[in-house]
Design a protein around this motif. Structure first.
Motif, PDB file in Angstrom:
ATOM      1  N   ASN A   1     121.495   0.629  49.471  1.00 38.56           N
ATOM      2  CA  ASN A   1     120.096   0.608  49.034  1.00 38.56           C
ATOM      3  C   ASN A   1     119.761   1.967  48.415  1.00 38.56           C
ATOM      4  O   ASN A   1     119.355   2.909  49.105  1.00 38.56           O
ATOM      5  CB  ASN A   1     119.179   0.304  50.215  1.00 38.56           C
ATOM      6  N   ARG A   2     119.937   2.051  47.130  1.00 33.17           N
ATOM      7  CA  ARG A   2     119.768   3.314  46.403  1.00 33.17           C
ATOM      8  C   ARG A   2     118.345   3.862  46.550  1.00 33.17           C
ATOM      9  O   ARG A   2     118.153   5.046  46.834  1.00 33.17           O
ATOM     10  CB  ARG A   2     120.099   3.069  44.925  1.00 33.17           C
ATOM     11  N   GLN A   3     117.362   2.996  46.363  1.00 35.62           N
ATOM     12  CA  GLN A   3     115.983   3.457  46.407  1.00 35.62           C
ATOM     13  C   GLN A   3     115.600   3.976  47.792  1.00 35.62           C
ATOM     14  O   GLN A   3     114.900   4.982  47.922  1.00 35.62           O
ATOM     15  CB  GLN A   3     115.027   2.336  45.977  1.00 35.62           C
ATOM     16  N   LYS A   4     116.089   3.278  48.823  1.00 34.69           N
ATOM     17  CA  LYS A   4     115.771   3.725  50.173  1.00 34.69           C
ATOM     18  C   LYS A   4     116.389   5.094  50.443  1.00 34.69           C
ATOM     19  O   LYS A   4     115.782   5.944  51.110  1.00 34.69           O
ATOM     20  CB  LYS A   4     116.253   2.708  51.204  1.00 34.69           C
TER      21      LYS A   4
ATOM     22  N   GLU B   1     129.610   7.292  56.545  1.00 34.70           N
ATOM     23  CA  GLU B   1     129.382   8.617  57.107  1.00 34.70           C
ATOM     24  C   GLU B   1     127.888   8.938  57.152  1.00 34.70           C
ATOM     25  O   GLU B   1     127.103   8.414  56.353  1.00 34.70           O
ATOM     26  CB  GLU B   1     130.103   9.674  56.262  1.00 34.70           C
ATOM     27  N   SER B   2     127.516   9.806  58.080  1.00 34.32           N
ATOM     28  CA  SER B   2     126.146  10.309  58.130  1.00 34.32           C
ATOM     29  C   SER B   2     126.066  11.597  57.310  1.00 34.32           C
ATOM     30  O   SER B   2     127.057  12.309  57.156  1.00 34.32           O
ATOM     31  CB  SER B   2     125.721  10.586  59.573  1.00 34.32           C
ATOM     32  N   VAL B   3     124.882  11.902  56.780  1.00 32.51           N
ATOM     33  CA  VAL B   3     124.693  13.130  56.000  1.00 32.51           C
ATOM     34  C   VAL B   3     123.428  13.835  56.490  1.00 32.51           C
ATOM     35  O   VAL B   3     122.534  13.213  57.070  1.00 32.51           O
ATOM     36  CB  VAL B   3     124.583  12.833  54.489  1.00 32.51           C
ATOM     37  N   GLU B   4     123.358  15.128  56.239  1.00 32.59           N
ATOM     38  CA  GLU B   4     122.180  15.910  56.632  1.00 32.59           C
ATOM     39  C   GLU B   4     121.440  16.380  55.383  1.00 32.59           C
ATOM     40  O   GLU B   4     122.042  16.941  54.465  1.00 32.59           O
ATOM     41  CB  GLU B   4     122.601  17.108  57.485  1.00 32.59           C
ATOM     42  N   VAL B   5     120.141  16.134  55.346  1.00 37.15           N
ATOM     43  CA  VAL B   5     119.296  16.544  54.228  1.00 37.15           C
ATOM     44  C   VAL B   5     118.085  17.277  54.788  1.00 37.15           C
ATOM     45  O   VAL B   5     117.304  16.685  55.556  1.00 37.15           O
ATOM     46  CB  VAL B   5     118.856  15.327  53.381  1.00 37.15           C
TER      47      VAL B   5
ATOM     48  N   SER C   1     124.401   6.138  57.862  1.00 37.78           N
ATOM     49  CA  SER C   1     124.807   5.116  56.895  1.00 37.78           C
ATOM     50  C   SER C   1     124.033   3.814  57.090  1.00 37.78           C
ATOM     51  O   SER C   1     123.607   3.176  56.119  1.00 37.78           O
ATOM     52  CB  SER C   1     126.308   4.854  57.025  1.00 37.78           C
ATOM     53  N   LYS C   2     123.833   3.429  58.339  1.00 29.50           N
ATOM     54  CA  LYS C   2     123.158   2.151  58.606  1.00 29.50           C
ATOM     55  C   LYS C   2     121.719   2.139  58.110  1.00 29.50           C
ATOM     56  O   LYS C   2     121.120   1.079  57.947  1.00 29.50           O
ATOM     57  CB  LYS C   2     123.201   1.843  60.099  1.00 29.50           C
ATOM     58  N   ASP C   3     121.165   3.339  57.840  1.00 29.72           N
ATOM     59  CA  ASP C   3     119.798   3.411  57.330  1.00 29.72           C
ATOM     60  C   ASP C   3     119.690   2.914  55.895  1.00 29.72           C
ATOM     61  O   ASP C   3     118.616   2.472  55.461  1.00 29.72           O
ATOM     62  CB  ASP C   3     119.273   4.848  57.394  1.00 29.72           C
ATOM     63  N   VAL C   4     120.787   2.993  55.149  1.00 25.99           N
ATOM     64  CA  VAL C   4     120.728   2.671  53.714  1.00 25.99           C
ATOM     65  C   VAL C   4     121.798   1.670  53.268  1.00 25.99           C
ATOM     66  O   VAL C   4     121.860   1.311  52.094  1.00 25.99           O
ATOM     67  CB  VAL C   4     120.853   3.961  52.871  1.00 25.99           C
ATOM     68  N   VAL C   5     122.642   1.247  54.193  1.00 22.69           N
ATOM     69  CA  VAL C   5     123.705   0.289  53.856  1.00 22.69           C
ATOM     70  C   VAL C   5     123.496  -0.987  54.651  1.00 22.69           C
ATOM     71  O   VAL C   5     123.312  -0.952  55.875  1.00 22.69           O
ATOM     72  CB  VAL C   5     125.104   0.878  54.149  1.00 22.69           C
TER      73      VAL C   5
END
Length: 306
Positions: free
Chosen positions: A157-160, A179-183, A190-194
């Motif tokens: 989900n690119r927009q998310k 993988e998880s990333v830090e921003v 990953s589960k937040d956007v995939v």
């Protein structure tokens, strides 16, 4: 790409309309041949499938109409300069068969043949798919095969991701790989956007068989079932005696297994001029059915959801 080319669709004997059994599967450029009746190499030339990318031959059983094309095919590939080993899978006796192939003709092959015995339930694992050997019921030891792709990664989900502060680029790829990333000090998983994983595709080829439990179980929700349909229902007794299936029986199994498409193959020479009886009997039970014809091609799309 997942494309099935029907090189030979006849039962037992070649006819002017049908070659003996041979089915080519092209998965992302890798060629796999399931059975190889006489004349298969010429059918490959007519269909322009190519030979160089052929990685494996899967034999269902050692009746002549399923194997007689192999000697000519391997010698042609050797003549064309093949040096990569060729894997030939099949029931017990495949090692002896490979030795016979290597000894046929006054000609030394330029490549090795790797013969691999399979038992029902054996699984050949490749990077993105596997092939399972299935127990079938024929007059001699026999196998069917199921090509089963691995589950695919869910949609990204690119927009998310952008809304969560992730900029397009390498972090997108990491998230999509799981993988998880830090921003800005915030951990994004990953589960937040995939989305959920998506199913791969499944093709089942029975070879010669009576309808049986192993084929039914392997065919559950298959994208394509290619089933022995040698005879019409008025030849039921002969189907039982010769250990083949009728079109009605193949359709009933396809319906119970909830397959997306059914292809009837191994068509007896008695229906060489007109196979409409087989089609009509199957269609009365299962709507999405077709009788295989030599040179017929089917592309297998992905399912969007489970």
């Amino acid at each position: 790409m997942l494309r099935v080319t029907f090189l030979g669709t006849g039962g037992s004997l070649p006819t002017p309309e049908r070659n003996p059994s041979a089915i080519m599967v092209n998965r992302e450029g890798e060629l796999m041949l399931f059975d190889c009746g006489e004349g298969t190499q010429q059918q490959m030339m007519r269909a322009k499938t190519g030979m160089k990318a052929l990685s494996s031959i899967f034999i269902t059983h050692f009746h002549a109409d399923h194997i007689l094309g192999i000697p000519g095919l391997i010698q042609t590939m050797s003549f064309h300069g093949r040096t990569e080993p060729l894997k030939i899978y099949g029931p017990h006796w495949v090692h002896e068969f490979a030795k016979i192939l290597s000894a046929l003709g006054y000609y030394k092959l330029r490549f090795e043949i790797d013969a691999i015995d399979l038992n029902p339930g054996d699984i050949i694992k490749r990077d993105e798919y596997s092939i399972m050997a299935l127990k079938t019921e024929h007059s001699i030891p026999s196998l069917g095969y199921a090509l089963i792709e691995n589950e695919r990664i869910g949609k990204f989900n690119r927009q998310k991701a952008i809304d969560l502060g992730v900029q397009p680029g390498p972090l997108f790829s990491k998230l999509h790989r799981g993988e998880s990333v830090e921003v800005d000090g915030k951990l994004i998983h990953s589960k937040d956007v995939v989305g959920d994983g998506r199913p791969g595709r499944k093709i089942v080829y029975t070879g010669d068989t009576r309808p049986c439990k192993a084929i039914l179980e392997a065919s559950k929700d298959a994208d394509l079932l290619i089933h022995d349909s040698t005879l019409a229902s008025d030849q039921q007794e002969w189907a039982i005696e010769s250990m083949h299936s009728t079109a009605q029986e193949a359709a009933a199994l396809a319906k119970e297994a909830n397959v997306l498409r059914l292809v009837l193959t191994h068509i007896s020479s008695r229906y060489s001029d007109d196979a409409s009886q087989l089609f009509e009997e199957a269609k009365d039970i299962f709507e999405k059915v077709v009788v295989a014809e030599d040179m017929m091609e089917l592309d297998i799309p992905y399912k969007d959801k489970k």
